[in-house]
Design a protein around this motif. Structure first.
Motif, mmCIF file in Angstrom:
data_model
loop_
_atom_site.group_PDB
_atom_site.id
_atom_site.type_symbol
_atom_site.label_atom_id
_atom_site.label_comp_id
_atom_site.label_asym_id
_atom_site.label_seq_id
_atom_site.Cartn_x
_atom_site.Cartn_y
_atom_site.Cartn_z
ATOM 1 N N HIS A 101 -6.823 2.433 -1.156
ATOM 2 C CA HIS A 101 -7.545 3.669 -0.832
ATOM 3 C C HIS A 101 -7.088 4.858 -1.657
ATOM 4 C CE1 HIS A 101 -7.653 1.241 3.039
ATOM 5 N NE2 HIS A 101 -8.891 1.253 2.596
ATOM 6 N N ARG A 102 -5.774 4.913 -1.975
ATOM 7 C CA ARG A 102 -5.242 6.082 -2.691
ATOM 8 C C ARG A 102 -5.264 5.893 -4.209
ATOM 9 N NH1 ARG A 102 -0.350 6.145 1.663
ATOM 10 N NH2 ARG A 102 -1.359 7.425 3.260
ATOM 11 N N THR A 103 -5.217 4.647 -4.650
ATOM 12 C CA THR A 103 -5.232 4.374 -6.101
ATOM 13 C C THR A 103 -6.193 3.205 -6.396
ATOM 14 O OG1 THR A 103 -3.357 2.825 -6.003
ATOM 15 C CG2 THR A 103 -2.821 5.142 -6.409
ATOM 16 N N GLY B 291 0.777 -1.224 0.000
ATOM 17 C CA GLY B 291 0.000 0.000 0.000
ATOM 18 C C GLY B 291 0.810 1.276 0.000
ATOM 19 N N SER B 292 2.045 1.194 0.495
ATOM 20 C CA SER B 292 2.858 2.410 0.662
ATOM 21 C C SER B 292 4.334 2.051 0.666
ATOM 22 C CB SER B 292 2.485 3.088 1.985
ATOM 23 O OG SER B 292 3.397 4.123 2.292
ATOM 24 N N ILE B 293 5.154 3.031 0.334
ATOM 25 C CA ILE B 293 6.612 2.836 0.430
ATOM 26 C C ILE B 293 7.003 2.545 1.885
ATOM 27 C CG2 ILE B 293 7.182 5.283 0.776
ATOM 28 C CD1 ILE B 293 9.165 3.015 -1.558
ATOM 29 N N SER B 294 6.163 2.978 2.824
ATOM 30 C CA SER B 294 6.484 2.721 4.235
ATOM 31 C C SER B 294 6.388 1.233 4.585
ATOM 32 C CB SER B 294 5.579 3.554 5.163
ATOM 33 O OG SER B 294 4.230 3.165 5.015
ATOM 34 N N ASP B 295 5.771 0.435 3.706
ATOM 35 C CA ASP B 295 5.702 -1.023 3.925
ATOM 36 C C ASP B 295 6.972 -1.733 3.444
ATOM 37 O OD1 ASP B 295 3.018 -0.810 4.826
ATOM 38 O OD2 ASP B 295 2.293 -0.859 2.751
ATOM 39 N N ALA C 38 0.599 -6.571 0.622
ATOM 40 C CA ALA C 38 0.881 -6.131 1.990
ATOM 41 C C ALA C 38 0.205 -4.797 2.262
ATOM 42 C CB ALA C 38 2.398 -5.988 2.179
ATOM 43 N N ALA C 39 -0.319 -4.672 3.476
ATOM 44 C CA ALA C 39 -0.911 -3.396 3.875
ATOM 45 C C ALA C 39 -1.043 -3.364 5.394
ATOM 46 C CB ALA C 39 -2.275 -3.195 3.221
ATOM 47 N N GLY C 40 -1.169 -2.145 5.914
ATOM 48 C CA GLY C 40 -1.301 -1.991 7.359
ATOM 49 C C GLY C 40 -2.496 -1.145 7.739
ATOM 50 N N PRO D 236 -0.030 -8.708 6.745
ATOM 51 C CA PRO D 236 -0.411 -7.575 7.598
ATOM 52 C C PRO D 236 0.841 -6.845 8.089
ATOM 53 C CG PRO D 236 -1.212 -9.716 8.465
ATOM 54 C CD PRO D 236 -0.196 -10.010 7.420
ATOM 55 N N ILE D 237 0.828 -5.529 7.956
ATOM 56 C CA ILE D 237 1.992 -4.727 8.346
ATOM 57 C C ILE D 237 1.667 -3.945 9.620
ATOM 58 C CG2 ILE D 237 3.531 -2.845 7.641
ATOM 59 C CD1 ILE D 237 3.904 -5.132 5.753
ATOM 60 N N LYS D 238 2.597 -3.935 10.539
ATOM 61 C CA LYS D 238 2.426 -3.059 11.720
ATOM 62 C C LYS D 238 2.909 -1.663 11.326
ATOM 63 C CE LYS D 238 2.815 -3.052 16.733
ATOM 64 N NZ LYS D 238 2.737 -1.607 16.801
ATOM 65 N N SER D 239 2.007 -0.902 10.753
ATOM 66 C CA SER D 239 2.345 0.383 10.141
ATOM 67 C C SER D 239 2.152 1.530 11.129
ATOM 68 C CB SER D 239 1.429 0.599 8.928
ATOM 69 O OG SER D 239 0.074 0.501 9.332
ATOM 70 N N SER D 240 2.488 2.742 10.684
ATOM 71 C CA SER D 240 2.362 3.904 11.570
ATOM 72 C C SER D 240 0.899 4.172 11.919
ATOM 73 C CB SER D 240 2.971 5.133 10.900
ATOM 74 O OG SER D 240 2.291 5.396 9.697
ATOM 75 N N ASN D 241 -0.027 3.775 11.044
ATOM 76 C CA ASN D 241 -1.452 3.998 11.327
ATOM 77 C C ASN D 241 -2.132 2.762 11.919
ATOM 78 O OD1 ASN D 241 -1.219 2.616 8.853
ATOM 79 N ND2 ASN D 241 -3.235 3.288 8.189
ATOM 80 N N SER D 242 -1.322 1.750 12.264
ATOM 81 C CA SER D 242 -1.876 0.564 12.918
ATOM 82 C C SER D 242 -1.883 0.799 14.422
ATOM 83 C CB SER D 242 -1.006 -0.655 12.574
ATOM 84 O OG SER D 242 -1.342 -1.741 13.402
HETATM 85 C C1 RP5 Z 1 -1.605 1.409 4.416
HETATM 86 O O1 RP5 Z 1 -1.424 2.458 5.287
HETATM 87 C C2 RP5 Z 1 -0.238 1.145 3.851
HETATM 88 O O2 RP5 Z 1 -0.154 -0.177 3.375
HETATM 89 C C3 RP5 Z 1 0.648 1.385 5.030
HETATM 90 O O3 RP5 Z 1 0.857 0.178 5.757
HETATM 91 C C4 RP5 Z 1 -0.170 2.327 5.876
HETATM 92 C C5 RP5 Z 1 0.483 3.685 6.083
HETATM 93 O O4 RP5 Z 1 0.772 4.276 4.849
HETATM 94 P P1 RP5 Z 1 1.590 5.639 4.803
HETATM 95 O O5 RP5 Z 1 0.737 6.686 5.461
HETATM 96 O O6 RP5 Z 1 2.882 5.403 5.552
HETATM 97 O O7 RP5 Z 1 1.843 5.926 3.345
HETATM 98 O O8 RP5 Z 1 -2.537 1.698 3.421
#
Ligand code: RP5
Length: 163
Positions: A40-42, A10-14, A64-66, A87-93
């Motif tokens: 969500h973005r594309t 979903g993002s370069i952050s993944d 992969a997405a978080g 599943p990614i433990k992302s900044s918005n998780s």
């Molecule tokens: C998800 O939101 C992405 O896969 C990522 O894990 C998370 C945060 O995305 P960024 O805000 O870092 O671009 O859709």
């Protein structure tokens, strides 16, 4: 030859997590393609990717997405290729559970093979195992990988006994 494994996130952050999938496939000499595709973005790009994936030669997709992690499920809804969800433990998780449950708890009829939180390496191994059912060269590599795991545990035991 066209890649048979598609890795999307979903993002370069993944990428920090997904580099583990890349590394495994590179080590094994298994071709893959990699792309950022966001549910969500594309959303249009996500649908195009899923709908064209089989035609361009992909056999399995790692997605992969978080957080509100809709990418794997929505891709699975739009292709009959097997989709492995990471599943990614992302900044918005909040704590990782949101990512896990968003990918794991799919409705009947639309499976996503969900690996552990941040389980990118297992996703790559599982994708390779799917290809190995019809590719002897990849099967040979994975059998060697299993043999190497046995050797690693034997090494751990000799360390344990010598400690
Ligand atoms: C998800 O939101 C992405 O896969 C990522 O894990 C998370 C945060 O995305 P960024 O805000 O870092 O671009 O859709």
């Amino acid at each position: 030859m066209a890649a048979k494994i598609g890795i999307i996130m979903g993002s370069i952050s993944d990428l920090n997590v997904m580099n583990e999938a890349k590394t495994f496939l590179i080590e094994q000499g298994i071709d893959f393609e990699i792309e950022i595709v966001s549910a969500h973005r594309t959303p249009e790009k996500m649908l195009d990717y899923a709908r064209n994936a089989a035609n361009k030669g992909l056999k399995v997709i790692i997605a992969a997405a978080g957080g509100a992690a809709h990418l794997p499920g929505m891709v699975a809804a739009s292709t009959i290729l097997p989709v492995i969800g990471v599943p990614i433990k992302s900044s918005n998780s909040i704590d990782g559970w949101d990512s896990v449950l968003s990918i794991l708890q799919m409705p009947g009829g639309v499976p996503v093979a969900t690996v552990a939180l941040n389980g990118a390496k297992n996703a790559a191994i599982l994708a390779a195992q799917i290809l190995a059912t019809s590719d002897d060269a990849i099967a040979t590599k994975l059998n060697q990988y299993k043999t190497d795991l046995i050797a690693k545990v034997a090494e751990m035991n000799s360390q344990l006994k010598n400690a």
